[in-house]
Design a protein around this motif. Structure first.
Motif, PDB file in Angstrom:
ATOM      1  N   GLN A  50     -31.966 -69.103 -90.669  1.00  0.00           N
ATOM      2  CA  GLN A  50     -33.300 -69.127 -90.053  1.00  0.00           C
ATOM      3  C   GLN A  50     -34.107 -70.320 -90.569  1.00  0.00           C
ATOM      4  O   GLN A  50     -34.769 -71.006 -89.794  1.00  0.00           O
ATOM      5  CB  GLN A  50     -34.014 -67.804 -90.353  1.00  0.00           C
ATOM      6  CG  GLN A  50     -35.410 -67.687 -89.775  1.00  0.00           C
ATOM      7  CD  GLN A  50     -36.468 -68.155 -90.757  1.00  0.00           C
ATOM      8  OE1 GLN A  50     -36.374 -67.887 -91.937  1.00  0.00           O
ATOM      9  NE2 GLN A  50     -37.459 -68.886 -90.269  1.00  0.00           N
ATOM     10  N   SER A  78     -37.765 -71.169 -81.366  1.00  0.00           N
ATOM     11  CA  SER A  78     -37.774 -69.809 -80.795  1.00  0.00           C
ATOM     12  C   SER A  78     -36.775 -68.932 -81.546  1.00  0.00           C
ATOM     13  O   SER A  78     -37.093 -67.801 -81.940  1.00  0.00           O
ATOM     14  CB  SER A  78     -37.377 -69.818 -79.318  1.00  0.00           C
ATOM     15  OG  SER A  78     -38.239 -70.632 -78.577  1.00  0.00           O
ATOM     16  N   LEU A  79     -35.561 -69.449 -81.737  1.00  0.00           N
ATOM     17  CA  LEU A  79     -34.541 -68.676 -82.455  1.00  0.00           C
ATOM     18  C   LEU A  79     -35.010 -68.368 -83.870  1.00  0.00           C
ATOM     19  O   LEU A  79     -34.834 -67.259 -84.371  1.00  0.00           O
ATOM     20  CB  LEU A  79     -33.215 -69.441 -82.484  1.00  0.00           C
ATOM     21  CG  LEU A  79     -32.446 -69.499 -81.162  1.00  0.00           C
ATOM     22  CD1 LEU A  79     -31.259 -70.443 -81.274  1.00  0.00           C
ATOM     23  CD2 LEU A  79     -31.968 -68.105 -80.749  1.00  0.00           C
ATOM     24  N   ILE A  82     -37.587 -65.647 -83.701  1.00  0.00           N
ATOM     25  CA  ILE A  82     -36.960 -64.374 -83.327  1.00  0.00           C
ATOM     26  C   ILE A  82     -36.215 -63.776 -84.526  1.00  0.00           C
ATOM     27  O   ILE A  82     -36.371 -62.604 -84.862  1.00  0.00           O
ATOM     28  CB  ILE A  82     -36.012 -64.571 -82.123  1.00  0.00           C
ATOM     29  CG1 ILE A  82     -36.837 -64.746 -80.842  1.00  0.00           C
ATOM     30  CG2 ILE A  82     -35.041 -63.400 -81.988  1.00  0.00           C
ATOM     31  CD1 ILE A  82     -36.037 -65.182 -79.629  1.00  0.00           C
ATOM     32  N   ILE A  83     -35.411 -64.614 -85.175  1.00  0.00           N
ATOM     33  CA  ILE A  83     -34.641 -64.105 -86.326  1.00  0.00           C
ATOM     34  C   ILE A  83     -35.588 -63.710 -87.457  1.00  0.00           C
ATOM     35  O   ILE A  83     -35.430 -62.673 -88.099  1.00  0.00           O
ATOM     36  CB  ILE A  83     -33.604 -65.149 -86.791  1.00  0.00           C
ATOM     37  CG1 ILE A  83     -32.563 -65.363 -85.692  1.00  0.00           C
ATOM     38  CG2 ILE A  83     -32.933 -64.713 -88.079  1.00  0.00           C
ATOM     39  CD1 ILE A  83     -31.618 -66.514 -85.952  1.00  0.00           C
ATOM     40  N   GLU A  87     -34.462 -59.783 -87.307  1.00  0.00           N
ATOM     41  CA  GLU A  87     -33.409 -59.441 -88.271  1.00  0.00           C
ATOM     42  C   GLU A  87     -33.897 -59.526 -89.719  1.00  0.00           C
ATOM     43  O   GLU A  87     -33.386 -58.841 -90.587  1.00  0.00           O
ATOM     44  CB  GLU A  87     -32.171 -60.330 -88.055  1.00  0.00           C
ATOM     45  CG  GLU A  87     -30.973 -60.009 -88.938  1.00  0.00           C
ATOM     46  CD  GLU A  87     -30.314 -58.655 -88.649  1.00  0.00           C
ATOM     47  OE1 GLU A  87     -30.989 -57.726 -88.187  1.00  0.00           O
ATOM     48  OE2 GLU A  87     -29.096 -58.528 -88.914  1.00  0.00           O
ATOM     49  N   ARG A 242     -40.383 -65.923 -78.104  1.00  0.00           N
ATOM     50  CA  ARG A 242     -40.266 -64.825 -79.068  1.00  0.00           C
ATOM     51  C   ARG A 242     -40.971 -63.564 -78.546  1.00  0.00           C
ATOM     52  O   ARG A 242     -40.430 -62.459 -78.621  1.00  0.00           O
ATOM     53  CB  ARG A 242     -40.847 -65.250 -80.424  1.00  0.00           C
ATOM     54  CG  ARG A 242     -40.681 -64.259 -81.558  1.00  0.00           C
ATOM     55  CD  ARG A 242     -41.828 -63.286 -81.678  1.00  0.00           C
ATOM     56  NE  ARG A 242     -43.099 -63.903 -81.382  1.00  0.00           N
ATOM     57  CZ  ARG A 242     -43.794 -64.591 -82.285  1.00  0.00           C
ATOM     58  NH1 ARG A 242     -43.357 -64.716 -83.507  1.00  0.00           N
ATOM     59  NH2 ARG A 242     -44.960 -65.125 -81.954  1.00  0.00           N
ATOM     60  N   TRP A 245     -38.919 -61.902 -75.721  1.00  0.00           N
ATOM     61  CA  TRP A 245     -37.692 -61.302 -76.238  1.00  0.00           C
ATOM     62  C   TRP A 245     -37.986 -60.074 -77.096  1.00  0.00           C
ATOM     63  O   TRP A 245     -37.410 -58.994 -76.885  1.00  0.00           O
ATOM     64  CB  TRP A 245     -36.883 -62.332 -77.027  1.00  0.00           C
ATOM     65  CG  TRP A 245     -35.698 -61.726 -77.726  1.00  0.00           C
ATOM     66  CD1 TRP A 245     -35.600 -61.413 -79.041  1.00  0.00           C
ATOM     67  CD2 TRP A 245     -34.449 -61.334 -77.124  1.00  0.00           C
ATOM     68  NE1 TRP A 245     -34.378 -60.853 -79.318  1.00  0.00           N
ATOM     69  CE2 TRP A 245     -33.654 -60.793 -78.159  1.00  0.00           C
ATOM     70  CE3 TRP A 245     -33.934 -61.383 -75.833  1.00  0.00           C
ATOM     71  CZ2 TRP A 245     -32.367 -60.310 -77.927  1.00  0.00           C
ATOM     72  CZ3 TRP A 245     -32.655 -60.889 -75.619  1.00  0.00           C
ATOM     73  CH2 TRP A 245     -31.881 -60.367 -76.650  1.00  0.00           C
ATOM     74  N   LEU A 291     -24.279 -61.695 -81.013  1.00  0.00           N
ATOM     75  CA  LEU A 291     -25.498 -62.504 -81.048  1.00  0.00           C
ATOM     76  C   LEU A 291     -26.717 -61.668 -80.643  1.00  0.00           C
ATOM     77  O   LEU A 291     -27.787 -61.770 -81.252  1.00  0.00           O
ATOM     78  CB  LEU A 291     -25.350 -63.723 -80.120  1.00  0.00           C
ATOM     79  CG  LEU A 291     -26.514 -64.714 -80.171  1.00  0.00           C
ATOM     80  CD1 LEU A 291     -26.619 -65.377 -81.536  1.00  0.00           C
ATOM     81  CD2 LEU A 291     -26.376 -65.775 -79.080  1.00  0.00           C
ATOM     82  N   LEU A 295     -30.030 -61.139 -82.846  1.00  0.00           N
ATOM     83  CA  LEU A 295     -31.338 -61.554 -82.335  1.00  0.00           C
ATOM     84  C   LEU A 295     -32.260 -60.355 -82.088  1.00  0.00           C
ATOM     85  O   LEU A 295     -33.480 -60.514 -82.053  1.00  0.00           O
ATOM     86  CB  LEU A 295     -31.185 -62.363 -81.045  1.00  0.00           C
ATOM     87  CG  LEU A 295     -30.483 -63.716 -81.200  1.00  0.00           C
ATOM     88  CD1 LEU A 295     -30.480 -64.472 -79.881  1.00  0.00           C
ATOM     89  CD2 LEU A 295     -31.132 -64.567 -82.284  1.00  0.00           C
ATOM     90  N   SER A 296     -31.684 -59.183 -81.907  1.00  0.00           N
ATOM     91  CA  SER A 296     -32.550 -58.011 -81.733  1.00  0.00           C
ATOM     92  C   SER A 296     -32.802 -57.332 -83.074  1.00  0.00           C
ATOM     93  O   SER A 296     -33.409 -56.267 -83.130  1.00  0.00           O
ATOM     94  CB  SER A 296     -31.914 -57.017 -80.756  1.00  0.00           C
ATOM     95  OG  SER A 296     -30.750 -56.459 -81.330  1.00  0.00           O
TER      96      SER A 296
END
Lengths: 397, 370
Positions: A50, A78-79, A82-83, A87, A242, A245, A291, A295-296
């Motif tokens: 991250q 964005s990733l 999100i992470i 997570e 983000r 999602w 994945l 990501l969730s």
């Protein structure tokens, strides 16, 4: 989310429920005893990834005037967000990694790249939502965070014709929506609390959201000099991705068809095993790739998360096999479907619940009549109240 | 990578990292989280240290040399630090006294750890400590150090691994060219168990004012034999009553020295450091002990209820949420003592760990940060 006329709870005898609870306790004990180096290594690895995404995203958006850099920058940031939220943040703040005894991964110390203050989250989510999951009148999440109609137990009102619009807006501004959740501002609109009552929550909000906005919308754009507008847009886009999602993942957890809600009365004097039981009935899983799981934040295993909110989430996958088997043996519904199906089901609910319930029970004409007569019924209700009659509230919850 | 460390090693770089601007960019995670990608030792918030040397001086001890980061503010000879290491994914914290001079030129810290075969951290360090390993240490703590101005006569008494804080005193005094008299009475099983045997001989030969008396309990080739007694004390320094005495060792040694000083009414000249080994008794259901709420200063006799209930009964107002162990709202640091998870029956014997007061009951004396 639908209300069952006869709660499934009646199907199992008290002895069966207790035996079922003991099986889950045993499963939990086995996992807790196994926590250690593997879990510590997992969360550190995720944090390292991250951080790299975040640094890469910020660096690319520094050159946001160059379209490929903009695209790659928004993707990476964005990733990262999100992470960071799903997570890492959500899970660490549940105390899933408290066993490590490392201040960096301790729920009380952790804060995330989001506008909701960690303390506020610990209250609205960890305490209220996880303790009183799907109890209408206690769990604010169950009734659409006060801005959506997500269960028939919320009385219909013409405002809910805009239910899909509210849903879309909440998804778009999700980080602000959750940040404002603890205000319970609908109570202010209804005159149940004053502006002054909301002062502590407002102070927390200003402190946390101010810092977040300063970073994303002032400081990093300024560092880009003439490229500031591009960095600004890129950061806003990453926050939007983000928001969409994260809200979609969360909607899939408790809103799909089949996830049950409960009344305060039926959950009084609930035992530990019954609490487990309610968590399963009120939650829904979705399936997807590895994945999607990461990501969730492994909320794809929402059922397991609600059973064991403080066990490292990446272990839900292995736990799910056993939980599913236990549910099968006891004849308990295990709500699981691909993510797109669950999301589709949620949006169906959003549209369906925007109309009066009689549309579905008595036909479209009856629904239309209920909608058109709403102003009169409201007046009648007011008169009834004046006359001292007990009248069921017909307003929006 | 080493070129990248200019950020943490140059003055400009450090000023930037300490600035509120850097903090605002790194919000909410803090600067440390990103800088450690370049320099894992650097931290604004934590004293981290790199293990630079590992020595096994005796069969049952391991000596670590640590290079602390810039957060380390030094120590006074005799004080201790809390050392944290991660074992199987879990951070464990134990107290150790540095044995080096507080004026050691390279600023490193030497910890000598006596291995307790029944323990967790010390056997792990004996087997696994290697140069390059990163550990965390607390700021130095404790009142066990030589007062300023220095007394003219100092008596040091230690037993076994209790040698470390007094060794630090001895090294610091000789480093500083202390002109008074130092007498050091040390107890060990045999001469092979004296961790700093060679160095003690060197110091004795080099400094006139230092006298070292070795007492062996399981051998007869020492200066004295057997356990501590008034005779030993007189043999070591007959003017002991005029000296300031610093004592560290196992409980029986501490008790017998204390008894002699008390009997003569000179307890105020005796300074001591206790290193009680962690208790490993199996708790019973009968509620015993005292519950100390360290942050508020309140105390209560343990009545067997959960710590949260007992805190509330004591008039405190701690945070809580679900009260069934799910929500984490009540989590607090248990400083010392043993607690039992009332749901699972699991026993927690570690110090300085987070527990959930709503589902934890004390077993005997417990101190919690509430």
């Amino acid at each position: 989310m639908t209300v069952t006329a006869t709660p499934t709870k009646k199907k199992l005898s008290p002895e069966q429920i207790e035996a079922f609870g003991q099986e889950l306790d045993a499963l939990r004990a086995r996992i807790v005893a196994d926590l250690g180096e593997k879990d510590a290594a997992y969360i550190r690895d995720i944090v390292n990834k991250q951080k790299k995404l975040e640094v890469a995203g910020r660096a690319l958006l520094w050159a946001g005037w160059f379209p490929p850099a903009m695209l790659a920058g928004v993707t990476a940031l964005s990733l990262s967000k999100i992470i960071d939220n799903m997570e890492i943040g959500h899970n660490v703040m549940h105390g899933q990694y408290d066993f490590m005894n490392d201040p960096q991964f301790t729920a009380k110390n952790f804060d995330w790249d989001n506008t909701i203050h960690a303390d506020s989250w610990l209250y609205t989510h960890n305490y209220v939502h996880h303790t009183f999951t799907n109890i209408v009148g206690k769990d604010h999440d169950a009734t659409g965070y006060g801005v959506m109609r997500m269960t028939e137990e919320q009385p219909w009102h013409p405002i809910w014709l805009l239910n899909p619009v509210f849903c879309g807006l909440l998804q778009t501004f999700f980080q602000w929506g959750t940040a404002l959740q603890e205000f319970e501002s609908e109570k202010w609109f209804r005159g149940e609390q004053t502006w002054a009552d909301m002062a502590p929550a407002r102070k927390r909000f200003m402190e946390k959201a101010g810092k977040q906005a300063l970073k994303d919308y002032v400081l990093f754009p300024l560092l880009s000099g003439p490229g500031a507008p591009f960095t600004f847009v890129g950061n806003a886009a990453a926050n939007l991705v983000r928001n969409l999602w994260a809200s979609s993942v969360i909607w899939c957890g408790h809103f799909p068809e089949g996830a049950e809600t409960f009344s305060i009365e039926e959950t009084e004097d609930e035992s530990h095993a019954e609490w487990y039981y309610r968590q399963i009935l009120g939650s829904a899983n979705f399936t997807g790739s590895h994945l999607v799981d990461v990501l969730s934040g492994n909320l794809s295993y929402q059922i397991e998360h609600h059973l064991f909110p403080d066990i490292p989430a990446y272990r839900y996958k292995e736990i799910a096999v056993e939980v599913k088997e236990i549910c099968e043996r006891y004849g308990i519904r295990y709500n699981e479907a691909p993510m797109y199906k669950q999301l589709w089901s949620v949006w169906q609910q959003v549209f369906k619940l925007s109309l009066p319930d009689s549309t579905y029970t008595k036909g479209p004409l009856a629904g239309l009549r209920e909608a058109l007569s709403f102003p009169f019924r409201k007046k009648q209700a007011e008169q009834g109240r004046e006359q001292g009659h007990v009248v069921e509230a017909t307003f929006a919850a | 990578m080493s070129r990248m460390k200019v950020l943490t090693s140059s003055r400009m770089g450090r000023r930037f990292l300490d600035s509120s601007f850097a903090a605002a960019l790194a919000t909410p995670h803090g600067v440390d989280r990103y800088v450690e990608m370049l320099d894992p030792l650097w931290s604004r918030t934590e004293t981290r240290a790199e293990v630079t040397d590992v020595e096994r001086k005796t069969a049952d001890s391991v000596t670590l040399t640590l290079r602390p980061n810039a957060s380390w503010a030094g120590f006074k000879a005799g004080q201790f630090v809390k050392l944290s290491v991660e074992i199987d994914g879990i951070r464990r914290t134990r107290c150790y006294s540095p044995a080096n001079s507080q004026f050691r030129r390279d600023g490193r810290i030497e910890l000598t750890i006596k291995v307790d075969p029944k323990g967790l951290v010390s056997p792990w360090l004996l087997a696994n400590a290697t140069p390059g390993m990163l550990v965390q240490i607390s700021p130095a703590q404790g009142d066990f150090h030589i007062p300023l101005p220095h007394p003219r006569s100092i008596l040091l008494i230690s037993g076994g691994s209790g040698i470390t804080p007094v060794m630090s005193m001895l090294r610091t005094l000789t480093d500083r060219a202390y002109i008074g008299k130092v007498t050091f009475l040390h107890y060990a099983f045999t001469e092979d168990d004296v961790i700093y045997r060679d160095e003690l001989a060197e110091i004795e030969a080099k400094y006139e004012g230092v006298r070292i008396i070795r007492a062996y309990t399981n051998a007869d080739n020492g200066d004295l034999q057997g356990f501590f007694s008034k005779e030993h004390l007189v043999a070591a320094d007959k003017h002991y009553a005029e000296a300031e005495t610093f004592l560290c060792g196992p409980m029986p040694l501490m008790d017998s020295v204390r008894a002699v000083f008390e009997a003569e009414g000179i307890s105020d000249r005796l300074h001591l450091e206790q290193f009680a080994a962690p208790t490993r008794t199996v708790p019973t259901d009968e509620a015993t002990g005292e519950l100390v709420f360290a942050a508020s200063g309140a105390k209560a006799d343990n009545n067997g209820q959960t710590i949260l209930e007992q805190a509330e009964a004591a008039g405190l107002n701690p945070d809580y949420g679900c009260r069934i162990g799910i929500c984490n709202a009540c989590v607090s640091t248990k400083l010392t003592g043993i607690t039992r998870n009332v749901l699972t029956g699991d026993i927690n014997t570690d110090n300085d760990v987070n527990i959930k007061p709503c589902i934890s009951a004390p077993c005997g004396d417990v101190s919690i940060d509430l």
